[in-house]
Design a protein around this motif. Sequence first.
Motif, PDB file in Angstrom:
ATOM      1  N   ASP A  65       0.846  -1.194   0.000  1.00 41.31           N
ATOM      2  CA  ASP A  65       0.000   0.000   0.000  1.00 41.31           C
ATOM      3  C   ASP A  65       0.881   1.243   0.000  1.00 41.31           C
ATOM      4  O   ASP A  65       1.395   1.657   1.046  1.00 41.31           O
ATOM      5  CB  ASP A  65      -0.887  -0.029   1.254  1.00 41.31           C
ATOM      6  N   GLU A  67       0.280   4.304  -0.198  1.00 41.01           N
ATOM      7  CA  GLU A  67      -0.187   5.407   0.662  1.00 41.01           C
ATOM      8  C   GLU A  67       0.280   5.174   2.108  1.00 41.01           C
ATOM      9  O   GLU A  67       0.788   6.085   2.765  1.00 41.01           O
ATOM     10  CB  GLU A  67      -1.721   5.490   0.581  1.00 41.01           C
TER      11      GLU A  67
ATOM     12  N   TRP B  32      -7.009   1.030   5.616  1.00 38.71           N
ATOM     13  CA  TRP B  32      -7.564   1.820   4.528  1.00 38.71           C
ATOM     14  C   TRP B  32      -7.586   3.297   4.876  1.00 38.71           C
ATOM     15  O   TRP B  32      -7.552   3.700   6.008  1.00 38.71           O
ATOM     16  CB  TRP B  32      -8.948   1.337   4.149  1.00 38.71           C
ATOM     17  N   HIS B  80      -4.557   4.406  -3.970  1.00 34.45           N
ATOM     18  CA  HIS B  80      -3.512   4.303  -2.946  1.00 34.45           C
ATOM     19  C   HIS B  80      -2.140   4.739  -3.453  1.00 34.45           C
ATOM     20  O   HIS B  80      -1.147   4.574  -2.758  1.00 34.45           O
ATOM     21  CB  HIS B  80      -3.445   2.873  -2.413  1.00 34.45           C
TER      22      HIS B  80
END
Lengths: 565, 209
Positions: A65, A67, B32, B80
């Motif tokens: 991921d 991010e 998330w 992302h």
Amino acid sequence: MAQENAQFDVIVVGSGITGGLAAKELTEAGLKVLMIERGRNIEHQKDYTTEMKAPWELPFRGVGDAELYAREYPVQMLNRHFNEFTQGHFVNDAENPYQTGEDTKFDWFRSYQLGGRSLTWGRQCYRWSDYDFDANRRDGQGTDWPIRYADLAPWYDKVEEFIGVSGAAEGLAQLPDGRFQPPMALNVVEQALRERVLAKYPDRLITIGRTANLTQAKGDEGRGPCQNRNICARGCSYGAYFSTQSSTLPAAMKTGRLTVETDAIVEQVDLDPVTKRVTGVRWVNRNTGARARATARMVFLNAGAFNSVQLLLNSRSEAAPNGLANSSGVLGTHIMDHANAIAALAMVPGFEGRTTYGNRPTGIVMPRFRNLDSLDGEGFTRGYSFQGGALQGTWSRGKRQPGIGAAFKDDLRHPGMWTMVLVTFAESVPRATNRLKLSNKTDKHGIPQLEVTFAHGKEELAALADAKREAGAMMSAAGAQVIMGMDQPNNGGTSIHEMGGARMGHNPATSVLNKWSQAHDVPNLFVTDGAQMSSSACQNPSLTYMALTARAAAHAVELLKQGAL
Amino acid sequence: MSASAPWGRREFLGAGALLALCVGVPAATVHWIKLDPEDLPSDRQRALMAEVADLVIPRTDTPGARDVGTGDFVLLALAHGLSGTRAPMASGAVTPALAPLTRRDGSLRHALWLERTLDQASNGDFLRRSPTERVAILGAIDAAAMARGAAWSPWVAVKGLILTGYYTSQTGGSRELRYELVPGRFDPDLPLSPTDRAWSSDWTAVEFG
């Protein structure tokens, strides 16, 4: 004796490559050892939770991921071995901050967990030679090593036999042969390039990487041979590569004399100002913030080069106002990390009909050939070597190729061209200006952060430039087509060979440790990780740290028996 | 999942939901971020990305990108920031055409860019053009972006993520290509026949190849 009633004979701070080995050597010698680890426990096999997963079983297909990484792992994400499978084996940068000095870009790759970076290391194991131990004396940079190859050779033997190193004996003075398990094989392209380069450059040898991956089982230790998966940093349930978990920890546990404390960040080593002996260490539990201490008759620091220095600096007291074992004032200085760059990326035609099976967990090495018996480097007096390998492309090449549709898909269905990569690792010269100090900033436990000031110098740049020229010339001479090469170093730290800061030397006025990795100022304090290094050579250093650790441990045991500590 | 799974914007509050849809993982188990509502893909963007992925990797004797849900993976990856897609664009790359498609942080909304670019090249709705025309339109964009010396194009990252999505799927990784987690040995020199398939489990090759 400083500690008649000490709880332990020895406290070992750190459980990585050298900490685990120190614990093994000391417990096997009959001593009662406390090994303290700042990170979480990771149990061999059981806790390698991603080891057997396929990309399609992970949310981001193994890529991870981005991010999350940008926010919490901005440094660790730059590590080659860092991905969605292995991210749990690296520190969270946001929770473990450090500072850098002016104009410094330093990527500090860390693994705070039981086993430390032994779980994620590159596993390359090379002996140093007298070209390396004599380097500082020869060109006058840094301080002379108080040891030579002969002092370390038997300890290299012992460590190699225990950890298991596969490699080929080549009879090179600059890269002494070891007690090897059978070598892994060069692939078809590497073998051809070895022959072609050697025909043109008799002093330049491509040999298989010497790696701490077993090619023969060590059944009595519960370790199986390498399965050629090349996913080591996930953890290996076969125990096929050396890690604390696979190797030193079970050996130390078997003695019944090892106590392990995890989640414990050691913040201070206590010094008795009267006896000038250390008496124990203090730590903070990383989860609860609770403080605790333990006492021992001696202390081994194996926290990793920079963190061992941090601990010494932070252990300042009235009796040691500049930091523990720092009467010389050189503690924290002369840190090093090999300068690295991709010297050549080359296509190798003529092998389109050949392929391999399996994923070999090592590449090739071309040992140093510059500045051996004659100084033939232009603008540099130390060495460099190449590591890399030949590989055959797969689907990912499509990211650079034009095309869409069935023909494109069909093209990517088959292996691509062969390419050869040579990465330079150039010796890092020890300089007083490259140093560690305590920052004014603290971490969440109130412990001062480290500040790293580091830059490669002209010598490293000259070595990288020479390496790029020579790599290009060799590949061209061997019939390969050079696509690109670099001579500017990647950021400091990216070789993950950071070392120095508590250097070994003859003179207590100019060095921190003596030839036994023992503090000049404090006889019952030993530092046997990368901090002790006085020069960097151009080889991967972990094997040398281990040999020095085994040697120091034996010496410490002897001193203890004599009542000299 | 099937590419035709229902996608009600109101039912999905963030990337966690998108992720759950893509890979069948319960949203609560994954890390998330809350998406800017403008980054939530529209139904049309989902259909468009599924189609574009399938044009790149169509169904042949093995399933294609649409069959394995590649479009939704690409949208998740873009949300992302995989492959640097959430990094601010270099100032030189921000053309007048791209400027309105950037986020406040200077990064490009790749999905929106793709939609606008394809519709513009179609003089209307890309999805209403014939299959042959779609191939020609996307093929031209690809050829321009991937040509040697070409100026920076968002297509390079999108295409890369399409390939990642397909070849890291179970079908792409183990039916279209070969996958072996535990080879057990290393053979350094074997003959390669023209019909031999590449390995998706050759991690070094995936990284550097």
